[in-house]
Design an enzyme around this catalytic site. Structure first.
Site, PDB file in Angstrom:
ATOM      1  CG  HIS A  32      38.812  43.398  40.810  1.00 15.25           C
ATOM      2  ND1 HIS A  32      37.707  42.751  41.325  1.00 15.25           N
ATOM      3  CD2 HIS A  32      39.876  42.611  41.112  1.00 15.25           C
ATOM      4  CE1 HIS A  32      38.081  41.639  41.913  1.00 15.25           C
ATOM      5  NE2 HIS A  32      39.403  41.531  41.805  1.00 15.25           N
ATOM      6  CG  HIS A 105      36.237  36.130  38.640  1.00 13.19           C
ATOM      7  ND1 HIS A 105      35.269  36.974  39.171  1.00 13.19           N
ATOM      8  CD2 HIS A 105      37.012  35.749  39.707  1.00 13.19           C
ATOM      9  CE1 HIS A 105      35.451  37.102  40.464  1.00 13.19           C
ATOM     10  NE2 HIS A 105      36.504  36.378  40.822  1.00 13.19           N
TER      11      HIS A 105
END
Length: 321
Positions: A32, A105
């Protein structure tokens, strides 16, 4: 790390008859937010964040908080490949100052073109492995940028790109097994969640994968979500790849109450641990069962070993969707 290096060629090592099972019915380890190992506070808070988080990240202390709660992987893309990861969750942004394609991110990470070349090198060294690259979030990218990134994918992988299912009679999803791919040069499935793929016939559309997301920070709720989908056979589009997400998602409020902690220490490690326990509770690959499994910090809690091992439970080759 040494204990999981033996999974660098796990697809090659599968029992011969399992290699005839469609890829959509194999258990495949994935990561992920795959490109977060190298998040760099020096590059600034990323454009994927809300204005309030970006303001927090503009301070020295705030950058450290954003870094601790944005990092989801300890291993580089190359290290993940050697550990056994075959599905990569890619979030990409054009850096507003350098105009480089970087993973993103919360902060900006490594350069995307370098990671693609690392993947290609790995495939050259391990010719019977197949990878799935899922480009599913884009930031600060216009049409020109999309075409530049897609052209980079084409340039790096060339003839290794697997044709999308249903694009030709010979490569429908149901016939896309490892054994079938090994008879061709194809080794890379690239999924791209943007309409600009129309000029790139080797790229798979977003509709070729389902990725249900629990969107919770509560561990019990996550397991209930996974169990409901599995027990009720909610994986109904069996001509698609399917991603089981064993991840927790912190709220801004949760982070605010745990500024001194990290995603890994506070939430992610225990999520991976419980996800592994859930997978071990009789879950099996198949048309309505386990396929791609993604987690944070994939080197923990025997995640890779567990997912790969599920393929040993396959008792028959599906013959139809």
């Amino acid at each position: 790390m040494e204990s999981i290096m033996k999974y660098s060629r796990w697809m090659s090592d599968l029992p011969q008859w399992v290699t005839n099972v469609p890829i959509s019915c194999l258990a495949i380890p994935g990561s992920h937010n795959s490109g977060t190992r190298d998040l760099d506070p020096a590059l600034g808070t990323a454009v994927d964040q809300t204005p309030s988080i970006r303001r927090l990240g503009n301070s020295c202390c705030g950058q450290r908080v954003v870094h601790r709660w944005s990092k989801t992987q300890n291993l580089s893309i190359s290290e993940q490949l050697h550990a056994g990861v075959r599905y990569f969750d890619f979030r990409v942004a054009v850096h507003p100052d350098t105009m480089e394609f970087r993973f993103v991110h919360g902060l900006y990470g490594g350069l995307v073109p370098l990671a693609l070349r690392d993947i290609n090198t790995f495939l050259n060294q391990n010719p019977y492995e197949v990878v799935i690259l899922d480009f599913n979030h884009f930031y600060n990218m216009n049409q020109t940028a999309h075409h530049m990134l897609l052209a980079e994918v084409r340039n790096v992988f060339g003839h290794k790109s697997v044709p999308p299912p249903f694009s030709t009679p010979n490569y429908k999803m149901w016939g896309t097994s490892l054994r079938a791919l090994w008879q061709t040069p194809y080794r890379v499935i690239t999924i791209y969640h943007d309409d600009n793929i129309v000029q790139y016939p080797e790229i798979w559309a977003a509709s070729t994968i389902e990725s249900p997301w629990a969107n919770t920070g509560d561990l019990a709720a996550l397991i209930r979500f996974l169990e409901t989908n599995y027990s009720n056979k909610l994986r109904y589009k069996n001509d698609c790849l399917y991603s089981w997400q064993g991840i927790l998602t912190p709220s801004h409020k949760h982070i605010a109450f745990n500024l001194g902690s990290s995603l890994e220490g506070n939430m992610a490690s225990k999520a991976t641990r419980e996800f592994v326990k859930w997978l071990k509770s009789g879950k099996v690959p198949g048309p309505q069962g386990i396929n791609i499994c993604i987690a944070d910090f994939i080197e923990k809690h025997d995640f890779i070993q567990t997912v790969v091992g599920l393929n040993q439970t396959i008792t028959e080759i599906p013959t139809t969707f």
